[in-house]
Design an enzyme around this catalytic site. Structure first.
Site, PDB file in Angstrom:
ATOM      1  N   ARG B  32      -6.588  10.987   4.082  1.00  0.00           N
ATOM      2  CA  ARG B  32      -5.749  10.030   4.803  1.00  0.00           C
ATOM      3  C   ARG B  32      -4.817  10.712   5.807  1.00  0.00           C
ATOM      4  O   ARG B  32      -4.486  10.148   6.836  1.00  0.00           O
ATOM      5  CB  ARG B  32      -4.884   9.228   3.812  1.00  0.00           C
ATOM      6  CG  ARG B  32      -5.682   8.362   2.845  1.00  0.00           C
ATOM      7  CD  ARG B  32      -5.977   7.005   3.449  1.00  0.00           C
ATOM      8  NE  ARG B  32      -6.633   6.118   2.502  1.00  0.00           N
ATOM      9  CZ  ARG B  32      -5.994   5.287   1.674  1.00  0.00           C
ATOM     10  NH1 ARG B  32      -4.676   5.229   1.668  1.00  0.00           N
ATOM     11  NH2 ARG B  32      -6.659   4.504   0.868  1.00  0.00           N
ATOM     12  N   ASP B 141       5.591  -6.603   4.308  1.00  0.00           N
ATOM     13  CA  ASP B 141       4.778  -5.429   3.974  1.00  0.00           C
ATOM     14  C   ASP B 141       5.514  -4.195   4.456  1.00  0.00           C
ATOM     15  O   ASP B 141       6.314  -4.253   5.387  1.00  0.00           O
ATOM     16  CB  ASP B 141       3.396  -5.508   4.621  1.00  0.00           C
ATOM     17  CG  ASP B 141       2.390  -4.573   3.926  1.00  0.00           C
ATOM     18  OD1 ASP B 141       1.643  -5.063   3.067  1.00  0.00           O
ATOM     19  OD2 ASP B 141       2.381  -3.364   4.240  1.00  0.00           O
TER      20      ASP B 141
END
Lengths: 127, 302
Positions: B32, B141
């Protein structure tokens, strides 16, 4: 065992779809156009039909209209599976009696989700 | 990446987003954060760790935290929590709030918007019964990147086919080239805002229904307990909290209890949910925004 008829003039699509349905414990039949599909349904009505739109001899739309007029032809859950992806085509298909609509290209997740949508839940496969 | 650098990144992420990474998750950090290194012209994860330690580049910090979040979602994900909303939670909340005619719903890990829009579609279906009501649908979020996508409401051909019935696609979406955009009225129903669940969120006010699904699984037990305790504080005494299928409150907080009837549903411990709806005064939901926080948008008379 649940039964499914895959109606598509592409042998590749039929093969891909067959694999997906078989892993969901469907017994799978194939037809390469609407006319052959109608004959197959006349012999044994399947529980589900995965239906292409554009095919020679009889297309999916005409097949669906004919199927729904056939005795017992209201029973199968019909999932259109086609590259005809505009709103108008989807609305016509639903009007003609389609239960769900899969836009190509599709994958296993989409087929599984759409089958769940029309009542074939993955959990039921264990039975 | 050396063990020391990996440990630094683990503790860095733990502090910033609550993400609890076990030692076996080294591959995840490498896959990632590799792209983040390239984006900021850093040679490797060691250089990234050094840059983060200097703490000067907030864009880099944000990129690291966001790259490690998992945003997988789809419309009506797992189905049951949404059937529950339509058949139980919404009718019950409407009965309890009949005099106030106000409902407040929060999606606490909204990701790219599929969860709040799924709720918005069901609220839209209930619109005749909600005439004259004011409904807040707040969606938060950690990642501003996913919130931008959520706000745009634009989804791929694949995204609209997972979980969304075709009738709902036809009814609520318009075709934009190869993609599908959720209708403007539904987009306007959802109030999106960035929020890190590790930070205080009491300024959002009190909610009747909170969806906080598939985010606690990334936290360690003390962080889960802390977030759950504060979710309880933001939940009305008769409110409903929905967690993901792999999540629970058991052993993490005493303030919430699982519903005996519905899996994934949690209520306040010793709370009002089980009592007669009319027997109890309702708390006034704080609607005055705290300093620096823009007022919440309210959808009035759906």
């Amino acid at each position: 065992m649940k039964t499914c008829l895959i109606v598509d003039d592409s042998a590749v699509i039929r093969k891909v779809a067959r694999r997906i349905f078989e892993t969901m414990n469907f017994q799978v039949g194939e037809a390469e156009d609407g006319e052959k599909a109608l004959t197959a349904c006349g012999e044994t009505m399947p529980d589900a039909i995965l239906l292409d739109w554009n095919m020679p001899t009889m297309d999916g739309y005409d097949f669906l209209r004919a199927l729904r007029k056939t005795p017992g032809g209201e029973k199968p859950k019909v999932l259109f599976c086609t590259t005809e992806n505009d709103v108008g085509a989807i609305a016509r298909a639903l009007h003609a009696g389609a239960d769900e609509y899969i836009m190509k290209p599709f994958d296993r997740d989409i087929v599984t989700a759409k089958l769940a949508q029309v009542g074939f839940l993955a959990e039921a496969d264990a039975a | 990446m050396t063990d020391i650098e990996f440990d630094f990144l683990r503790s860095y992420l733990k502090t910033r987003s609550g993400l609890a990474l076990s030692a076996e998750k080294r591959y995840l950090v490498e896959s990632r954060l590799g792209p983040v290194c390239r984006r900021f012209n850093l040679a490797d994860l060691g250089a990234l760790a050094t840059a983060l330690k200097s703490g000067r580049d907030t864009a880099m910090e944000r990129a690291v935290v966001e790259a490690m979040t998992t945003n997988e979602t789809f419309f009506f994900r797992d189905r049951v929590p949404f059937d529950l909303f339509r058949d139980v939670l919404l009718p019950e909340a409407m009965a309890r709030r009949a005099s106030q005619r106000r409902l407040r719903i929060w999606c606490a890990a909204a990701s790219t918007g599929q969860e709040p829009y799924s709720l918005a579609m069901m609220l839209n279906d209930a619109a005749p019964r909600l005439a004259g009501w004011s409904v807040d649908l707040v969606a938060t979020d950690l990642s501003t990147e996913v919130l931008e996508k959520a706000k745009a409401g634009l989804y791929s051909h694949f995204e609209v086919q997972r979980g969304l019935p075709v009738q709902a696609l036809i009814k609520h979406f318009e075709q934009v080239g190869e993609q599908w955009r959720i209708s403007a009225p539904l987009r306007q129903m959802v109030d999106y805002r960035p929020l890190n669940l590790l930070h205080p969120f009491d300024a959002l006010g009190s909610f009747d229904i909170i969806y906080c699904r598939n985010v606690l699984i990334y936290f360690d037990a003390p962080t889960k307990g802390d977030v759950l305790g504060r979710l309880s504080a933001s939940l009305a005494p008769d409110g409903a909290l929905l967690l993901g299928a792999a999540e629970t409150v058991i052993g993490l907080t005493d303030r919430l209890v699982p519903s005996p009837q519905h899996r994934g549903l949690y209520n306040q411990a010793g709370g009002a949910a089980a009592r007669a709806p009319a027997a109890r005064p309702l708390p006034a939901a704080p609607i005055l925004p705290a300093a620096g926080i823009p007022p919440l948008r309210r959808v009035v008379g759906l």
